[in-house]
Design a protein around this motif. Structure first.
Motif, PDB file in Angstrom:
ATOM      1  N   PRO A   1       0.797  -1.233   0.000  1.00 28.31           N
ATOM      2  CA  PRO A   1       0.000   0.000   0.000  1.00 28.31           C
ATOM      3  C   PRO A   1       0.831   1.285   0.000  1.00 28.31           C
ATOM      4  O   PRO A   1       0.249   2.368  -0.046  1.00 28.31           O
ATOM      5  CB  PRO A   1      -0.799  -0.101   1.292  1.00 28.31           C
ATOM      6  N   ASN A   2       2.162   1.173   0.069  1.00 27.75           N
ATOM      7  CA  ASN A   2       2.968   2.390   0.138  1.00 27.75           C
ATOM      8  C   ASN A   2       3.198   2.978  -1.250  1.00 27.75           C
ATOM      9  O   ASN A   2       3.113   2.278  -2.264  1.00 27.75           O
ATOM     10  CB  ASN A   2       4.325   2.085   0.783  1.00 27.75           C
ATOM     11  N   GLU A   3       3.517   4.244  -1.272  1.00 31.23           N
ATOM     12  CA  GLU A   3       3.904   4.871  -2.529  1.00 31.23           C
ATOM     13  C   GLU A   3       5.290   4.363  -2.934  1.00 31.23           C
ATOM     14  O   GLU A   3       6.172   4.179  -2.097  1.00 31.23           O
ATOM     15  CB  GLU A   3       3.938   6.404  -2.378  1.00 31.23           C
ATOM     16  N   ALA A   4       5.429   4.111  -4.226  1.00 24.59           N
ATOM     17  CA  ALA A   4       6.727   3.736  -4.786  1.00 24.59           C
ATOM     18  C   ALA A   4       7.389   4.998  -5.337  1.00 24.59           C
ATOM     19  O   ALA A   4       6.713   5.994  -5.614  1.00 24.59           O
ATOM     20  CB  ALA A   4       6.536   2.727  -5.898  1.00 24.59           C
ATOM     21  N   CYS A   5       8.718   4.940  -5.503  1.00 25.13           N
ATOM     22  CA  CYS A   5       9.413   6.111  -6.054  1.00 25.13           C
ATOM     23  C   CYS A   5      10.720   5.695  -6.693  1.00 25.13           C
ATOM     24  O   CYS A   5      11.192   4.577  -6.484  1.00 25.13           O
ATOM     25  CB  CYS A   5       9.663   7.150  -4.966  1.00 25.13           C
ATOM     26  N   GLY A   6      11.271   6.585  -7.473  1.00 24.59           N
ATOM     27  CA  GLY A   6      12.548   6.313  -8.120  1.00 24.59           C
ATOM     28  C   GLY A   6      12.818   7.314  -9.211  1.00 24.59           C
ATOM     29  O   GLY A   6      12.241   8.402  -9.243  1.00 24.59           O
ATOM     30  N   VAL A   7      13.697   6.915 -10.104  1.00 24.02           N
ATOM     31  CA  VAL A   7      14.198   7.803 -11.150  1.00 24.02           C
ATOM     32  C   VAL A   7      14.175   7.052 -12.478  1.00 24.02           C
ATOM     33  O   VAL A   7      14.418   5.847 -12.517  1.00 24.02           O
ATOM     34  CB  VAL A   7      15.644   8.245 -10.783  1.00 24.02           C
ATOM     35  N   LEU A   8      13.852   7.773 -13.540  1.00 23.51           N
ATOM     36  CA  LEU A   8      13.899   7.215 -14.890  1.00 23.51           C
ATOM     37  C   LEU A   8      15.096   7.833 -15.605  1.00 23.51           C
ATOM     38  O   LEU A   8      15.181   9.065 -15.720  1.00 23.51           O
ATOM     39  CB  LEU A   8      12.615   7.540 -15.652  1.00 23.51           C
ATOM     40  N   GLY A   9      16.013   7.004 -16.093  1.00 21.84           N
ATOM     41  CA  GLY A   9      17.113   7.496 -16.920  1.00 21.84           C
ATOM     42  C   GLY A   9      16.584   7.817 -18.307  1.00 21.84           C
ATOM     43  O   GLY A   9      15.824   7.026 -18.871  1.00 21.84           O
ATOM     44  N   MET A  10      16.974   8.982 -18.830  1.00 18.42           N
ATOM     45  CA  MET A  10      16.418   9.413 -20.118  1.00 18.42           C
ATOM     46  C   MET A  10      17.516   9.885 -21.062  1.00 18.42           C
ATOM     47  O   MET A  10      18.516  10.462 -20.634  1.00 18.42           O
ATOM     48  CB  MET A  10      15.401  10.536 -19.902  1.00 18.42           C
TER      49      MET A  10
ATOM     50  N   VAL B   1      11.890   6.230   1.737  1.00 19.09           N
ATOM     51  CA  VAL B   1      12.282   6.227   3.149  1.00 19.09           C
ATOM     52  C   VAL B   1      11.126   6.599   4.069  1.00 19.09           C
ATOM     53  O   VAL B   1      11.205   6.384   5.272  1.00 19.09           O
ATOM     54  CB  VAL B   1      13.507   7.141   3.428  1.00 19.09           C
ATOM     55  N   GLU B   2      10.047   7.138   3.496  1.00 19.94           N
ATOM     56  CA  GLU B   2       8.868   7.443   4.315  1.00 19.94           C
ATOM     57  C   GLU B   2       8.044   6.173   4.586  1.00 19.94           C
ATOM     58  O   GLU B   2       7.234   6.156   5.505  1.00 19.94           O
ATOM     59  CB  GLU B   2       7.972   8.475   3.620  1.00 19.94           C
ATOM     60  N   SER B   3       8.201   5.136   3.734  1.00 15.34           N
ATOM     61  CA  SER B   3       7.410   3.890   3.874  1.00 15.34           C
ATOM     62  C   SER B   3       5.958   4.216   4.171  1.00 15.34           C
ATOM     63  O   SER B   3       5.403   3.747   5.168  1.00 15.34           O
ATOM     64  CB  SER B   3       7.979   2.995   4.988  1.00 15.34           C
ATOM     65  N   SER B   4       5.334   4.990   3.301  1.00 16.20           N
ATOM     66  CA  SER B   4       4.012   5.530   3.592  1.00 16.20           C
ATOM     67  C   SER B   4       3.103   5.410   2.378  1.00 16.20           C
ATOM     68  O   SER B   4       3.560   5.523   1.243  1.00 16.20           O
ATOM     69  CB  SER B   4       4.164   7.015   3.978  1.00 16.20           C
ATOM     70  N   PRO B   5       1.798   5.227   2.631  1.00 21.00           N
ATOM     71  CA  PRO B   5       0.842   5.234   1.520  1.00 21.00           C
ATOM     72  C   PRO B   5       0.546   6.631   0.988  1.00 21.00           C
ATOM     73  O   PRO B   5      -0.089   6.755  -0.049  1.00 21.00           O
ATOM     74  CB  PRO B   5      -0.428   4.618   2.121  1.00 21.00           C
ATOM     75  N   VAL B   6       0.990   7.671   1.703  1.00 20.59           N
ATOM     76  CA  VAL B   6       0.661   9.049   1.290  1.00 20.59           C
ATOM     77  C   VAL B   6       1.877   9.957   1.156  1.00 20.59           C
ATOM     78  O   VAL B   6       1.732  11.148   0.851  1.00 20.59           O
ATOM     79  CB  VAL B   6      -0.357   9.690   2.261  1.00 20.59           C
ATOM     80  N   ARG B   7       3.062   9.455   1.398  1.00 20.82           N
ATOM     81  CA  ARG B   7       4.271  10.279   1.268  1.00 20.82           C
ATOM     82  C   ARG B   7       5.388   9.441   0.654  1.00 20.82           C
ATOM     83  O   ARG B   7       5.437   8.215   0.829  1.00 20.82           O
ATOM     84  CB  ARG B   7       4.757  10.780   2.637  1.00 20.82           C
ATOM     85  N   TYR B   8       6.295  10.129  -0.049  1.00 21.79           N
ATOM     86  CA  TYR B   8       7.522   9.457  -0.468  1.00 21.79           C
ATOM     87  C   TYR B   8       8.684  10.423  -0.334  1.00 21.79           C
ATOM     88  O   TYR B   8       8.512  11.646  -0.361  1.00 21.79           O
ATOM     89  CB  TYR B   8       7.432   8.939  -1.915  1.00 21.79           C
TER      90      TYR B   8
ATOM     91  N   SER C   1      11.811  12.073 -12.453  1.00 26.56           N
ATOM     92  CA  SER C   1      11.488  11.465 -11.171  1.00 26.56           C
ATOM     93  C   SER C   1      10.161  10.708 -11.332  1.00 26.56           C
ATOM     94  O   SER C   1       9.337  11.101 -12.152  1.00 26.56           O
ATOM     95  CB  SER C   1      11.346  12.582 -10.134  1.00 26.56           C
ATOM     96  N   PHE C   2       9.967   9.626 -10.603  1.00 25.99           N
ATOM     97  CA  PHE C   2       8.644   8.998 -10.629  1.00 25.99           C
ATOM     98  C   PHE C   2       8.201   8.616  -9.222  1.00 25.99           C
ATOM     99  O   PHE C   2       9.021   8.377  -8.340  1.00 25.99           O
ATOM    100  CB  PHE C   2       8.595   7.770 -11.562  1.00 25.99           C
ATOM    101  N   HIS C   3       6.897   8.594  -9.044  1.00 22.17           N
ATOM    102  CA  HIS C   3       6.321   8.023  -7.828  1.00 22.17           C
ATOM    103  C   HIS C   3       4.901   7.582  -8.133  1.00 22.17           C
ATOM    104  O   HIS C   3       4.363   7.901  -9.197  1.00 22.17           O
ATOM    105  CB  HIS C   3       6.376   8.990  -6.651  1.00 22.17           C
ATOM    106  N   SER C   4       4.321   6.842  -7.206  1.00 21.35           N
ATOM    107  CA  SER C   4       2.967   6.329  -7.428  1.00 21.35           C
ATOM    108  C   SER C   4       1.969   7.017  -6.519  1.00 21.35           C
ATOM    109  O   SER C   4       2.312   7.518  -5.439  1.00 21.35           O
ATOM    110  CB  SER C   4       2.930   4.815  -7.191  1.00 21.35           C
ATOM    111  N   HIS C   5       0.748   7.065  -7.005  1.00 22.62           N
ATOM    112  CA  HIS C   5      -0.411   7.411  -6.174  1.00 22.62           C
ATOM    113  C   HIS C   5      -1.273   6.165  -6.124  1.00 22.62           C
ATOM    114  O   HIS C   5      -1.737   5.685  -7.158  1.00 22.62           O
ATOM    115  CB  HIS C   5      -1.205   8.572  -6.794  1.00 22.62           C
ATOM    116  N   THR C   6      -1.467   5.643  -4.940  1.00 23.79           N
ATOM    117  CA  THR C   6      -2.203   4.382  -4.838  1.00 23.79           C
ATOM    118  C   THR C   6      -3.708   4.593  -4.744  1.00 23.79           C
ATOM    119  O   THR C   6      -4.470   3.676  -4.998  1.00 23.79           O
ATOM    120  CB  THR C   6      -1.728   3.579  -3.619  1.00 23.79           C
TER     121      THR C   6
END
Lengths: 143, 93
Positions: free
Chosen positions: A27-36, A50-57, A80-85
């Motif tokens: 249920p947590n938001e994912a995050c990372g980086v896309l090389g382009m 590092v927030e390990s949270s469903p609403v923060r990254y 940059s990328f992240h998810s909204h669950t």
């Protein structure tokens, strides 16, 4: 202003890898980086929230340094990328407030029946501003 | 050899788009000051009004976080790489 790509081209295989990673982090938001390279996404760096949270990254700064070093070695730009669950693929007020890179922000929404991937530039007069202008950058999925 | 400074995307509008800069060795404060003398408005992006590192920018010398070293007084030598990393964060909450 830095020149940013006018679109984000995401190969189908990397689209699937991106969505799979985001789904796995629920249920947590994912995050990372896309090389382009220009508008083309050529690599995904799945990173620790590092927030390990469903609403923060938040990226782990040490991991961020390692990824940025690899980007530098390869001469790649990045997004940059992240998810909204639970919500749509659109920058939240927190996303806008915390946007501190002048790169495309790719958001993966897992809230609907099918995943949605959209990208945005968040333009600020000053990098510490709490608000900014949200401009959509079209995402093209190819292959 | 010199010191290589890697400039984050958000500060490149102040460095004429340059992603890296080469400066003379010194303390981290000297390094930032040298960039400030080259590029007006650069220094105030990195430092607070009190002259300390801004909390939203992490600074590494090679792979060491300067907050765990001597902060702005950390020595930066020939061949060292200084990376300025804005925090990347957000979320729907």
């Amino acid at each position: 202003m830095t020149e940013l790509p006018d679109r984000v081209r995401l190969p189908r295989s990397l689209w699937e890898r991106l969505v799979t990673h985001c789904a796995a982090e629920r249920p947590n938001e994912a995050c990372g980086v896309l090389g382009m390279q220009g508008p083309d996404v050529v690599e995904i760096f799945e990173m620790t929230n590092v927030e390990s949270s469903p609403v923060r990254y938040r990226l782990d700064p040490k991991e961020q340094l390692a990824v940025y070093n690899r980007l530098h070695e390869r001469g790649w730009d990045f997004a940059s990328f992240h998810s909204h669950t639970r919500t749509e693929a659109y920058p939240s007020p927190t996303d806008v407030k915390e946007a501190r890179e002048d790169v495309p922000y790719v958001i993966v929404s897992l809230a609907g029946d099918a995943p949605a991937v959209r990208a945005f530039r968040i333009v600020k007069e000053d990098w510490l501003d709490l608000t900014g202008e949200v401009q959509e950058v079209p995402v093209e999925v190819a292959g | 050899m010199a010191v290589e400074v890697r400039i984050p995307t958000v500060f490149r509008r102040f460095t004429d788009g340059a992603p890296t800069e080469s400066v003379e060795p010194g303390t981290l404060r000297d390094v930032i000051g040298e960039l400030g003398s080259r590029y007006p408005n650069f220094e105030e992006q990195v430092l607070t009004d009190e002259g300390e590192l801004h909390r939203f920018v992490n600074v590494y010398i090679n792979d060491e976080d300067v907050r765990y070293l001597e902060k702005l007084e950390t020595k930066v030598g020939d061949g060292d790489v200084v990376s300025l990393l804005p925090s990347v964060a957000g979320g729907l909450g």
